[in-house]
Design a protein around this motif. Structure first.
Motif, mmCIF file in Angstrom:
data_model
loop_
_atom_site.group_PDB
_atom_site.id
_atom_site.type_symbol
_atom_site.label_atom_id
_atom_site.label_comp_id
_atom_site.label_asym_id
_atom_site.label_seq_id
_atom_site.Cartn_x
_atom_site.Cartn_y
_atom_site.Cartn_z
ATOM 1 N N LEU A 1 11.769 8.220 -0.189
ATOM 2 C CA LEU A 1 11.131 7.259 0.702
ATOM 3 C C LEU A 1 12.135 6.512 1.568
ATOM 4 O O LEU A 1 11.751 5.877 2.552
ATOM 5 C CB LEU A 1 10.314 6.236 -0.098
ATOM 6 N N ALA A 2 13.406 6.569 1.200
ATOM 7 C CA ALA A 2 14.412 5.746 1.863
ATOM 8 C C ALA A 2 14.638 6.173 3.307
ATOM 9 O O ALA A 2 14.606 7.358 3.635
ATOM 10 C CB ALA A 2 15.729 5.807 1.095
ATOM 11 N N GLY B 1 3.786 -5.934 2.981
ATOM 12 C CA GLY B 1 5.199 -6.066 2.638
ATOM 13 C C GLY B 1 5.855 -4.794 2.166
ATOM 14 O O GLY B 1 7.094 -4.705 2.169
ATOM 15 N N GLU B 2 5.059 -3.805 1.741
ATOM 16 C CA GLU B 2 5.609 -2.518 1.326
ATOM 17 C C GLU B 2 4.651 -1.391 1.670
ATOM 18 O O GLU B 2 3.443 -1.501 1.442
ATOM 19 C CB GLU B 2 5.880 -2.486 -0.187
ATOM 20 N N TYR B 3 5.203 -0.324 2.187
ATOM 21 C CA TYR B 3 4.538 0.962 2.360
ATOM 22 C C TYR B 3 5.656 1.966 2.576
ATOM 23 O O TYR B 3 6.748 1.617 3.058
ATOM 24 C CB TYR B 3 3.574 0.958 3.555
ATOM 25 N N GLY B 4 5.427 3.197 2.207
ATOM 26 C CA GLY B 4 6.474 4.198 2.389
ATOM 27 C C GLY B 4 5.936 5.585 2.115
ATOM 28 O O GLY B 4 4.940 5.754 1.397
ATOM 29 N N SER C 1 0.924 4.270 -6.575
ATOM 30 C CA SER C 1 2.139 3.673 -7.132
ATOM 31 C C SER C 1 3.350 3.801 -6.228
ATOM 32 O O SER C 1 4.325 3.060 -6.369
ATOM 33 C CB SER C 1 2.461 4.329 -8.475
ATOM 34 N N GLY C 2 3.316 4.788 -5.324
ATOM 35 C CA GLY C 2 4.480 5.053 -4.491
ATOM 36 C C GLY C 2 5.478 5.996 -5.132
ATOM 37 O O GLY C 2 6.560 6.225 -4.584
ATOM 38 N N VAL D 1 0.838 -1.203 0.000
ATOM 39 C CA VAL D 1 0.000 0.000 0.000
ATOM 40 C C VAL D 1 0.870 1.249 0.000
ATOM 41 O O VAL D 1 1.853 1.343 0.734
ATOM 42 C CB VAL D 1 -0.956 -0.001 1.218
ATOM 43 N N TYR D 2 0.511 2.169 -0.882
ATOM 44 C CA TYR D 2 1.121 3.501 -0.911
ATOM 45 C C TYR D 2 0.004 4.526 -0.905
ATOM 46 O O TYR D 2 -1.164 4.194 -1.138
ATOM 47 C CB TYR D 2 2.031 3.655 -2.135
#
Length: 342
Positions: free
Chosen positions: A315-316, A272-275, A234-235, A227-228
């Motif tokens: 995002l890092a 597994g992904e968000y940022g 898309s992030g 989720v973004y």
């Protein structure tokens, strides 16, 4: 006598990377990217792509994180479809897993290929005449054989973000064949199945609800959503907070379909992904609210992203000159999700 000494020495080496920590209920963590970098395959290690370092494990472990998703590329671990695994690349993965084990940390080896493989200059879909499902099965069976004795693997990440598949059940059929084949060689390690349509949490009911019917004889499937919070999800975060039409609740709204689905069907899952970008405090408020919601509902996750050579990627959370990134002050509040009570 010599054989006995050799055996004892091997046992000593094995114990030197023994993993003693019990499996936590629902740990938060991060993606340590770098091995998935580049479009040149197999590429030159240290130029085209990089593996995260022990120093990075130490840095984030000191912050309290226990779970790390490790993206890697199929084209590098198995340069020729149906052929042997590349020994140098496999060693890099195993070394990283062992370094984590020495620190009582958990790893998700994640095939970061979007259900595709590069053939010449073109990315071809798995399950077509160019890339058979059996080719992917062959790769994962060999990977599982190589990693099955590593006790700090949280789960095998079968495939990052399948999308635009030939049919609505293509990914389901591929995932089922992978699960069935892996279980022949490894009945213990959990298997992580990402959702279709880029693993979208917001669109989970539209594209991925049928994954609930996957069969695992070990009953150890973990479902993975991403989720973004920008307008198109898309992030990329190309525009300002206002232009992305974001609100403080947008993260909660987007992850809710997946979390509700897990509860309804009594499935295990994580995000597994968000940022979020580091250039506007309002994105940090979005992150805070969505992590609080996940934590309350017993769903953990891994932030995108950390790892070497991110540069100015907004995002890092890789530190720059030893300085923590802004997102880390939010992430550090959420180290483990609450145990689900229903």
């Amino acid at each position: 006598m010599m054989k006995k000494i050799t055996f004892l020495f091997s046992l000593f080496l094995l114990c030197s990377v023994c993993f003693s920590q019990t499996r936590p209920t629902a740990p938060f963590g991060l993606n340590l990217a770098g091995a998935d970098f580049g479009e040149n395959f197999p590429g030159v290690y240290g130029e085209d792509y990089y593996y995260p370092t022990e120093m990075e494990l130490d840095y984030f472990a000191a912050k309290g994180f226990k779970l790390f998703r490790l993206p890697f590329k199929w084209e590098r671990i198995q340069p020729v479809m149906g052929g042997p695994l590349d020994t140098a690349e496999l060693k890099r993965i195993i070394d990283f897993i062992d370094h984590a084990a020495q620190r009582n940390l958990w790893i998700i080896p994640d095939m970061h290929n979007y259900c595709r493989r590069k053939v010449g200059e073109v990315y071809e879909l798995v399950g077509t005449s160019k890339i058979s499902t059996n080719s992917l099965v062959d790769a994962w069976v060999k990977i599982a054989k190589a990693l099955r004795y590593k006790k700090n693997i949280w789960g095998y990440g079968l495939m990052n973000e399948p999308h635009d598949m030939p049919s609505t059940d293509s990914w389901f059929q591929i995932a089922q064949q992978l699960i069935t084949a892996i279980r022949i060689v490894d009945s213990e390690t959990p298997i992580i199945v990402g959702g279709d349509a880029w693993s979208s949490a917001a669109k989970w009911l539209q594209f991925s609800t049928h994954l609930k019917d996957l069969q695992d004889p070990a009953n150890k499937i973990i479902y993975e959503a991403h989720v973004y919070f920008d307008k198109d999800g898309s992030g990329a975060y190309k525009y300002s907070f206002e232009e992305e039409e974001a609100t403080e609740q947008i993260g909660v709204n987007r992850v809710k379909p997946f979390i509700d689905w897990l509860a309804k069907h009594k499935k295990r899952g994580f995000v597994g992904e968000y940022g979020v970008p580091d250039d506007d405090e309002r994105w940090l408020e979005v992150l805070d609210k969505v992590l609080a919601y996940m934590q309350q509902n017993g769903v953990y996750g891994t932030y995108w992203a950390a790892g070497p050579r991110w540069g100015n990627y907004k995002l890092a959370v890789e530190p720059i000159n030893g300085k923590d990134k802004p997102q880390l002050k939010i992430l550090a509040r959420y180290l483990e999700a609450n145990e689900r009570t229903k």
